[in-house]
Scaffold this motif. Structure first.
Motif, PDB file in Angstrom:
ATOM      1  N   GLN A   1      -1.021  -0.876   0.590  1.00 30.89           N
ATOM      2  CA  GLN A   1       0.355  -0.403   0.429  1.00 30.89           C
ATOM      3  C   GLN A   1       1.373  -1.462   0.844  1.00 30.89           C
ATOM      4  OE1 GLN A   1       1.124   3.481   2.107  1.00 30.89           O
ATOM      5  NE2 GLN A   1      -0.918   4.236   1.584  1.00 30.89           N
TER       6      GLN A   1
ATOM      7  N   SER B   1       1.999  -2.246 -14.950  1.00 29.74           N
ATOM      8  CA  SER B   1       1.240  -2.105 -13.701  1.00 29.74           C
ATOM      9  C   SER B   1       0.136  -1.062 -13.843  1.00 29.74           C
ATOM     10  CB  SER B   1       2.173  -1.753 -12.539  1.00 29.74           C
ATOM     11  OG  SER B   1       2.708  -0.450 -12.677  1.00 29.74           O
TER      12      SER B   1
ATOM     13  N   SER C   1       6.360  -3.516  -8.078  1.00 29.32           N
ATOM     14  CA  SER C   1       7.453  -3.773  -7.133  1.00 29.32           C
ATOM     15  C   SER C   1       8.667  -4.364  -7.827  1.00 29.32           C
ATOM     16  CB  SER C   1       6.967  -4.712  -6.022  1.00 29.32           C
ATOM     17  OG  SER C   1       5.865  -4.144  -5.343  1.00 29.32           O
TER      18      SER C   1
ATOM     19  N   ILE D   1       1.592   5.455  -4.611  1.00 30.38           N
ATOM     20  CA  ILE D   1       1.234   4.462  -3.594  1.00 30.38           C
ATOM     21  C   ILE D   1       0.473   5.116  -2.448  1.00 30.38           C
ATOM     22  CG2 ILE D   1       2.186   2.882  -1.863  1.00 30.38           C
ATOM     23  CD1 ILE D   1       4.446   2.258  -3.800  1.00 30.38           C
TER      24      ILE D   1
ATOM     25  N   TYR E   1       0.556  -4.420  -8.110  1.00 29.45           N
ATOM     26  CA  TYR E   1       1.705  -4.197  -7.233  1.00 29.45           C
ATOM     27  C   TYR E   1       2.830  -5.190  -7.518  1.00 29.45           C
ATOM     28  CZ  TYR E   1       0.085  -0.506  -4.103  1.00 29.45           C
ATOM     29  OH  TYR E   1      -0.288   0.715  -3.581  1.00 29.45           O
TER      30      TYR E   1
ATOM     31  N   ASN F   1       3.366  -3.641  -1.792  1.00 33.34           N
ATOM     32  CA  ASN F   1       4.633  -3.214  -2.375  1.00 33.34           C
ATOM     33  C   ASN F   1       5.820  -3.830  -1.644  1.00 33.34           C
ATOM     34  OD1 ASN F   1       6.676  -0.335  -2.316  1.00 33.34           O
ATOM     35  ND2 ASN F   1       6.303  -1.518  -4.154  1.00 33.34           N
ATOM     36  N   ASN F   2       5.799  -3.778  -0.330  1.00 38.15           N
ATOM     37  CA  ASN F   2       6.897  -4.324   0.465  1.00 38.15           C
ATOM     38  C   ASN F   2       6.911  -5.845   0.449  1.00 38.15           C
ATOM     39  OD1 ASN F   2       5.698  -1.720   2.219  1.00 38.15           O
ATOM     40  ND2 ASN F   2       7.858  -1.650   1.717  1.00 38.15           N
TER      41      ASN F   2
ATOM     42  N   GLU G   1      10.293  -1.537  -9.457  1.00 39.15           N
ATOM     43  CA  GLU G   1      11.012  -0.731  -8.464  1.00 39.15           C
ATOM     44  C   GLU G   1      12.377  -1.326  -8.151  1.00 39.15           C
ATOM     45  OE1 GLU G   1      10.641   0.603  -3.752  1.00 39.15           O
ATOM     46  OE2 GLU G   1       8.869  -0.090  -4.826  1.00 39.15           O
TER      47      GLU G   1
ATOM     48  N   ASN H   1       6.271   6.325  -7.781  1.00 40.98           N
ATOM     49  CA  ASN H   1       6.225   5.762  -6.433  1.00 40.98           C
ATOM     50  C   ASN H   1       5.290   6.544  -5.511  1.00 40.98           C
ATOM     51  OD1 ASN H   1       7.483   3.750  -4.526  1.00 40.98           O
ATOM     52  ND2 ASN H   1       8.034   5.632  -3.464  1.00 40.98           N
TER      53      ASN H   1
END
Length: 489
Positions: free
Chosen positions: A302, A346, A375, A271, A371, A305-306, A378, A268
């Motif tokens: 970045q 990834s 993600s 990133i 990503y 990712n969210n 994650e 992580n």
């Protein structure tokens, strides 16, 4: 009595504000440190690594401050004031190694005491077993990702178009607004009478001083991080030896699964470090979408990712619900396996992009696709370390193990920064790593993720046997009346 909905919205707003500041800084951190402190790329990456590690460690003390001295609401207000002060310091143009280290130290203390106490506020608001609690925490988690996404899109754009100081001024304004909102929340536990204020100022001064020292002297920071890791290993051993025999099998399984979860933080950390550096140096800054060309700053990648988390989280929740309803819940070891397979994919994608970059800047769609896999991985891994502690740890050891997990996550993040510097060696003082350097780094990370995935697959039958043994021991032990949770599939 004030409605819970209003209280929840304010708490979610505070979390959004804090995440806006943190992810805004993360999105430009390495480049900002290079530009304003005169650091090398490696030095800037390691400074961010030390900052991240401290952010993981301070919440252990922040929870104590909220529980024993100020109460959760007042501690959150103090934390937001510290954060707002820190971003104001960045906006004011405090430069040089000492100035920025001091500002980062203030942010470490503010963020560290904010994290455990904002969750405590949410628990106070829904402390009577409200059946909407799952929905509440889902929406709360979404607020974290919304704040992170907005910051990762806005701050890099503002830094380019209006300057570093003005962009951090926006973060400072957001945090001061959050501080104002925190003052409107209902009080929780009253603060003890007496010398509370003096104790608070002494604790904050000591915390900021310690953080400044560790950030300003990297060698000392590295030494302290390894000392902390050794101390936590000793804590694990002591907890295991002092636990009732019925709990020991569960603890061994917990330690093994936690180790897998902690490794995720190493990946992580890429990133904010290597992936942002690769986007800056070797990815085209324009993406064609919806019939238009959009300019993308390196730090804005970045936000992918969210954004992917916001898309995938409801899908995974539905999948888990469906599997549980059919009597075939997806076990923690299998989630780890799938998560690390996705991480492997990834970094293979990003390695392929780096190899293709030898002929010129690569398409931003490589970052989008990478990503997406990252993600989803994650979501399968990130929260499970805490889940296995809650499942397998003795009740009187949960708090200590949660704190240990947080500190070890910080150590893994620091190691992630150390790994990320591997791409920048041999840059001949330019600060720009070659595509070969990034291909080498991403290939090593893909190999590491594949090894962890293989280990996870091989560990599944052992995990099932250990889980079954723990359940039998817990049910037959005369020293405990605990009922184990559902069987590990």
């Amino acid at each position: 009595m004030e409605s819970r909905r209003r209280i929840f919205l304010r708490i979610a707003t505070l979390e959004l504000c804090e995440r806006f500041g943190f992810y805004g800084l993360q999105s430009v951190s390495v480049l900002y440190f290079v530009k304003t402190m005169g650091l090398s790329e490696q030095g800037a990456i390691m400074l961010w690594g030390a900052f991240s590690a401290l952010m993981f460690g301070v919440p252990v003390l922040g929870g104590w401050l909220g529980d024993r001295i100020l109460g959760a609401r007042r501690t959150v207000a103090v934390a937001l004031a510290l954060l707002a002060t820190g971003y104001t310091g960045l906006a004011s143009g405090m430069g040089g190694a000492a100035g920025i280290s001091l500002v980062l130290a203030v942010l470490v203390c503010g963020g560290g005491i904010f994290k455990p106490n904002i969750t405590s506020l949410l628990r106070h608001a829904f402390s009577d077993g409200d059946d909407r609690l799952d929905i509440v925490f889902t929406i709360y988690y979404m607020s974290i990702n919304i704040g992170a996404t907005i910051a990762a899109l806005a701050i890099p754009f503002l830094a380019v178009h209006i300057g570093w100081r003005a962009s951090f001024g926006v973060s400072a304004a957001v945090l001061w607004a959050g501080f104002a909102v925190s003052l409107t929340l209902p009080a929780t536990t009253p603060a003890p009478a007496g010398a509370t204020d003096r104790r608070l100022w002494l604790l904050l001064a000591a915390g900021i001083g310690a953080a400044f020292t560790l950030l300003h002297y990297p060698t000392l920071a590295r030494t302290c991080i390894w000392i902390a890791a050794t101390a936590i290993l000793l804590i694990w051993i002591v907890l295991y030896r002092r636990s009732a025999p019925a709990w020991r099998a569960g603890l061994k399984l917990s330690f093994a699964l936690q180790a897998e979860a902690i490794l995720f933080f190493l990946f992580n950390q890429q990133i904010a470090t290597s992936l942002t550096g690769f986007a800056r140096d070797h990815v085209a800054g324009t993406i064609h979408m919806a019939g238009m060309d959009w300019i993308v700053q390196p730090g804005q990648f970045q936000s992918l990712n969210n954004l992917w988390i916001l898309i995938f989280a409801p899908c995974l929740a539905a999948l888990y619900h469906s599997a549980a309803r059919k009597g075939r819940p997806i076990s923690v070891p299998i989630r780890f396996l799938c998560g690390f397979v996705l991480l492997t994919g990834s970094f293979i994608l990003w390695r392929t992009a780096a190899l293709a970059g030898a002929a010129g800047p690569v398409s931003p769609w490589w970052m989008v696709a990478g990503y997406a896999l990252f993600s989803l991985g994650e979501l399968l891994i990130a929260a499970l370390g805490l889940a296995v502690i809650a499942r397998y740890a003795p009740p009187d050891a949960v708090g200590r193990l949660m704190g240990c997990f947080s500190v070890l996550g910080g150590l893994a993040s620091y190691l992630g920064s150390l790994v990320a510097t591997d791409a920048t060696y041999g840059a001949a003082g330019t600060g720009t790593a070659s595509t070969a350097g990034y291909a080498h780094l991403f290939g090593n990370l893909a190999a590491l993720a594949a090894i962890v995935a293989l280990a996870s697959a091989l560990f599944i039958p052992f995990a099932r046997r250990m889980d079954a043994y723990w359940r039998r021991a817990l049910l037959t032990s005369p020293s405990t009346d605990e009922t184990p949770p559902e069987i590990l599939p």
